[in-house]
Design a protein around this motif. Structure first.
Motif, PDB file in Angstrom:
ATOM      1  N   ALA A  75       0.699  -1.332   0.011  1.00  0.00           N
ATOM      2  CA  ALA A  75      -0.042  -0.006  -0.026  1.00  0.00           C
ATOM      3  C   ALA A  75       0.941   1.177  -0.092  1.00  0.00           C
ATOM      4  CB  ALA A  75      -0.827  -0.019   1.374  1.00  0.00           C
ATOM      5  N   ARG A  76       0.488   2.238  -0.459  1.00  0.00           N
ATOM      6  CA  ARG A  76       1.191   3.699  -0.476  1.00  0.00           C
ATOM      7  C   ARG A  76       1.703   3.947   1.007  1.00  0.00           C
ATOM      8  NH1 ARG A  76       0.369   9.109  -0.220  1.00  0.00           N
ATOM      9  NH2 ARG A  76      -1.667   8.852   0.113  1.00  0.00           N
ATOM     10  N   ARG A  77       2.783   4.086   1.287  1.00  0.00           N
ATOM     11  CA  ARG A  77       3.327   4.406   2.324  1.00  0.00           C
ATOM     12  C   ARG A  77       3.242   5.757   2.511  1.00  0.00           C
ATOM     13  NH1 ARG A  77       9.465   3.153   4.487  1.00  0.00           N
ATOM     14  NH2 ARG A  77       9.050   3.643   6.883  1.00  0.00           N
ATOM     15  N   ILE A  78       2.835   6.244   3.906  1.00  0.00           N
ATOM     16  CA  ILE A  78       2.696   7.456   4.429  1.00  0.00           C
ATOM     17  C   ILE A  78       3.970   8.133   4.785  1.00  0.00           C
ATOM     18  CG2 ILE A  78       1.653   9.308   6.061  1.00  0.00           C
ATOM     19  CD1 ILE A  78      -0.744   7.040   6.084  1.00  0.00           C
ATOM     20  N   ALA A  79       4.578   8.964   4.088  1.00  0.00           N
ATOM     21  CA  ALA A  79       5.978   9.680   4.339  1.00  0.00           C
ATOM     22  C   ALA A  79       5.711  10.907   5.404  1.00  0.00           C
ATOM     23  CB  ALA A  79       6.457  10.122   2.896  1.00  0.00           C
ATOM     24  N   TYR A  80       6.619  10.900   6.180  1.00  0.00           N
ATOM     25  CA  TYR A  80       6.273  12.246   7.318  1.00  0.00           C
ATOM     26  C   TYR A  80       7.591  12.733   7.669  1.00  0.00           C
ATOM     27  CZ  TYR A  80       6.813   8.993  10.993  1.00  0.00           C
ATOM     28  OH  TYR A  80       7.354   7.771  11.531  1.00  0.00           O
ATOM     29  N   VAL A  90      -1.833  17.107  11.583  1.00  0.00           N
ATOM     30  CA  VAL A  90      -2.598  17.637  10.654  1.00  0.00           C
ATOM     31  C   VAL A  90      -2.779  16.879   9.420  1.00  0.00           C
ATOM     32  CG1 VAL A  90      -3.035  19.549   9.001  1.00  0.00           C
ATOM     33  CG2 VAL A  90      -2.438  20.204  11.123  1.00  0.00           C
ATOM     34  N   GLU A  91      -1.830  16.274   8.870  1.00  0.00           N
ATOM     35  CA  GLU A  91      -1.945  15.100   7.987  1.00  0.00           C
ATOM     36  C   GLU A  91      -2.511  13.903   8.287  1.00  0.00           C
ATOM     37  OE1 GLU A  91       1.948  14.457   6.439  1.00  0.00           O
ATOM     38  OE2 GLU A  91       2.315  16.636   5.689  1.00  0.00           O
ATOM     39  N   SER A  92      -2.455  13.598   9.595  1.00  0.00           N
ATOM     40  CA  SER A  92      -3.079  12.130  10.200  1.00  0.00           C
ATOM     41  C   SER A  92      -4.564  12.382   9.992  1.00  0.00           C
ATOM     42  CB  SER A  92      -2.405  12.137  11.416  1.00  0.00           C
ATOM     43  OG  SER A  92      -3.034  13.005  12.320  1.00  0.00           O
ATOM     44  N   SER A  94      -6.219  14.198   7.829  1.00  0.00           N
ATOM     45  CA  SER A  94      -6.701  14.401   6.345  1.00  0.00           C
ATOM     46  C   SER A  94      -7.292  12.982   5.961  1.00  0.00           C
ATOM     47  CB  SER A  94      -5.595  14.856   5.589  1.00  0.00           C
ATOM     48  OG  SER A  94      -4.571  13.949   5.567  1.00  0.00           O
ATOM     49  N   PRO A  95      -8.291  13.052   4.906  1.00  0.00           N
ATOM     50  CA  PRO A  95      -8.795  11.773   4.629  1.00  0.00           C
ATOM     51  C   PRO A  95      -8.144  11.001   3.638  1.00  0.00           C
ATOM     52  CG  PRO A  95     -10.200  13.689   4.159  1.00  0.00           C
ATOM     53  CD  PRO A  95      -9.014  14.239   4.565  1.00  0.00           C
ATOM     54  N   ALA A  96      -6.766  11.565   3.163  1.00  0.00           N
ATOM     55  CA  ALA A  96      -5.883  10.904   2.190  1.00  0.00           C
ATOM     56  C   ALA A  96      -5.012  10.111   3.037  1.00  0.00           C
ATOM     57  CB  ALA A  96      -5.212  11.795   1.414  1.00  0.00           C
ATOM     58  N   HIS A  97      -4.610  10.780   4.362  1.00  0.00           N
ATOM     59  CA  HIS A  97      -3.740  10.330   5.371  1.00  0.00           C
ATOM     60  C   HIS A  97      -4.359   9.570   6.517  1.00  0.00           C
ATOM     61  CE1 HIS A  97      -0.435  12.773   3.303  1.00  0.00           C
ATOM     62  NE2 HIS A  97      -0.836  11.980   2.656  1.00  0.00           N
ATOM     63  N   PHE A  98      -5.714   9.371   6.495  1.00  0.00           N
ATOM     64  CA  PHE A  98      -6.155   8.782   7.693  1.00  0.00           C
ATOM     65  C   PHE A  98      -6.112   7.289   7.839  1.00  0.00           C
ATOM     66  CE2 PHE A  98      -9.404   7.927  10.827  1.00  0.00           C
ATOM     67  CZ  PHE A  98      -9.346   9.108  11.583  1.00  0.00           C
ATOM     68  N   SER A  99      -5.174   6.876   8.768  1.00  0.00           N
ATOM     69  CA  SER A  99      -4.747   5.658   8.916  1.00  0.00           C
ATOM     70  C   SER A  99      -4.770   5.000  10.168  1.00  0.00           C
ATOM     71  CB  SER A  99      -3.508   5.064   8.008  1.00  0.00           C
ATOM     72  OG  SER A  99      -2.447   5.982   8.374  1.00  0.00           O
ATOM     73  N   ARG A 100      -5.468   5.560  11.151  1.00  0.00           N
ATOM     74  CA  ARG A 100      -5.341   5.185  12.573  1.00  0.00           C
ATOM     75  C   ARG A 100      -6.299   4.046  12.872  1.00  0.00           C
ATOM     76  NH1 ARG A 100      -4.575  10.588  16.071  1.00  0.00           N
ATOM     77  NH2 ARG A 100      -3.040  11.685  14.875  1.00  0.00           N
ATOM     78  N   ALA A 101      -6.605   3.143  11.986  1.00  0.00           N
ATOM     79  CA  ALA A 101      -7.598   2.068  12.443  1.00  0.00           C
ATOM     80  C   ALA A 101      -8.890   2.610  12.796  1.00  0.00           C
ATOM     81  CB  ALA A 101      -6.664   0.964  13.115  1.00  0.00           C
ATOM     82  N   PHE A 102      -9.407   3.742  12.278  1.00  0.00           N
ATOM     83  CA  PHE A 102     -10.755   4.132  12.851  1.00  0.00           C
ATOM     84  C   PHE A 102     -11.762   3.266  12.959  1.00  0.00           C
ATOM     85  CE2 PHE A 102     -14.302   7.117  12.507  1.00  0.00           C
ATOM     86  CZ  PHE A 102     -14.087   7.762  13.875  1.00  0.00           C
TER      87      PHE A 102
END
Length: 421
Positions: A75-80, A90-92, A94-102
């Motif tokens: 999967a596309r890795r989130i670079a930070y 802020v990036e976490s 955003s819908p594009a970077h939301f990956s907190r197992a919501f």
């Protein structure tokens, strides 16, 4: 006359000394095969170019379509930037970077919201005006649960981080050992290029077999098996790739092939028997290490924390949050409900982050990039083969002391016959 004890001891010492001298001379005669091969190396004009099979294998290992198929496994890795505090927050969100197992905590948050609204409606009813005083003593229970909940969450996220690091260390060990095996086999099996290429082929697909073993085939995608065939077929034949995909444990099949090829190449080698034994031992040690690294990844992926611990943690956490809602809403009213939900999201998010990191082998943004590891191994094996073939074409040999020796041109015979004196 009879010999004295002193003369007997002196004769024994001389015998031992002579035996050591003979052993040293024998070792000098049985020098490293690389030195002997340098002495009888052919001229540069007689050295053949790298075989077409080796060149084809190098091209197959680095084929753009194959590398692209391996890259699509992740999967596309989130670079930070770890040094930028606020941008990460802020990036976490955003819908594009939301990956907190919501999705894991959303049902629990909805249940807590319903519980808070129900308490608000109940506490505002005039017929239960004395309910707040009645439940007042029980609200102190929420404070007593805070300490055990904190310890349980800290241990949970700590173990998840340790498992993630252990998984990354095992993946790094596979890459490291594959590089070592590629360079060792290229040097040891230089006299048998066909078997050397066979060993390199199976070595390059070992990380793919490990990836496929850790990730179940996605049945919802009809082309999933086609993607896996595309990752294998440029290097393996279709029959070999199908056999590998149909195998119950693909890495076992690849590891067995590596051992068989190494034994065959060792038996066909023309080097000294002692050198062959050392080379075989070295290759077997690397294969053993690869088996251990795969076993470590398999252990992490198949062994979650015990059910009793996780069940107790989640039960205690929900109980604490439920009693805390009662305490806060009875004292301050519905105005604190948004803050309660936000705090509940923070606490539940610790458990969700632990679940996300405890087994990082799936195709998710926070998980390990197994496809990139497969591509890295393939490119390292291809580079090792290319450099080894280039050195063989130039007639480069290495002595035991590490000196580089290049085969000189074959001397031209003198047309005038030489007469003995």
């Amino acid at each position: 006359g009879g010999s004295t004890p002193g003369s007997t001891t002196q004769g024994a010492c001389i015998s031992v000394y002579m035996a050591l001298l003979l052993a040293h001379a024998a070792m000098a005669l049985h020098a490293s095969p690389f030195v002997r091969s340098a002495a009888r190396a052919p001229s540069l004009a007689a050295v053949a170019a790298p075989s077409d099979l080796t060149q084809r294998l190098i091209s197959d290992l680095t084929a753009p379509d194959r590398l692209e198929a391996l890259a699509s496994c992740d999967a596309r890795r989130i670079a930070y930037d770890p040094f930028n505090f606020w941008d990460i927050i802020v990036e976490s969100l955003s819908p594009a970077h939301f990956s907190r197992a919501f999705g894991l905590i959303l049902p629990t948050l909805c249940g807590l919201a319903a519980w808070g609204l129900s308490l608000t409606w109940l506490l505002r009813r005039p017929e239960v005006a004395g309910l707040s005083e009645l439940i007042g003593p029980y609200t102190a229970l929420s404070g007593s649960l805070l300490t055990p909940v904190s310890f349980l969450l800290v241990f949970r996220i700590g173990r998840a981080a340790a498992r993630f690091w252990d998984a990354r260390a095992a993946l790094g060990a596979i890459i490291e050992k594959c590089r070592s095996a590629a360079s060792t086999s290229a040097l040891t099996y230089a006299s048998t290029p066909e078997l050397r290429d066979q060993f390199s082929r199976w070595l390059s697909v070992l990380p793919i077999a490990v990836k496929n073993d850790l990730r179940a085939l996605d049945a919802s995608r009809s082309v999933a098996r086609g993607y896996r065939l595309q990752q294998l077929c440029p290097v393996l034949t279709e029959e070999e790739a199908s056999e590998l995909l149909d195998s119950k444990r693909g890495p076992i099949l690849v590891l067995n092939r590596l051992r068989r090829v190494s034994f065959a190449a060792n038996a066909a080698s023309e080097t000294d028997p002692i050198e062959r034994a050392q080379a075989l031992r070295s290759i077997n040690k690397v294969v053993d290490d690869l088996t251990g690294a795969w076993g470590a990844m398999e252990r992490i992926g198949n062994t979650p924390l015990p059910f009793a611990y996780v069940a107790h943690l989640r039960t205690t956490l929900v109980l604490y949050l439920g009693l805390w809602y009662v305490s806060m809403l009875s004292r301050f009213g519905p105005i604190v409900l948004p803050g309660l939900l936000l705090t509940s999201w923070a606490l539940l998010g610790i458990e969700a982050a632990a679940v996300e990191c405890s087994s990082p082998f799936q195709r998710k943004p926070n998980h390990l990039r197994l496809g990139r590891a497969c591509s890295e191994v393939a490119q390292c094996v291809a580079q090792t083969l290319a450099e080894s073939a280039c050195e063989e074409a130039r007639g480069v040999r290495y002595s035991r002391g590490g000196e580089v020796q290049v085969a000189a041109a074959a001397p031209i015979a003198d047309s005038v016959p030489q007469h003995e004196e």
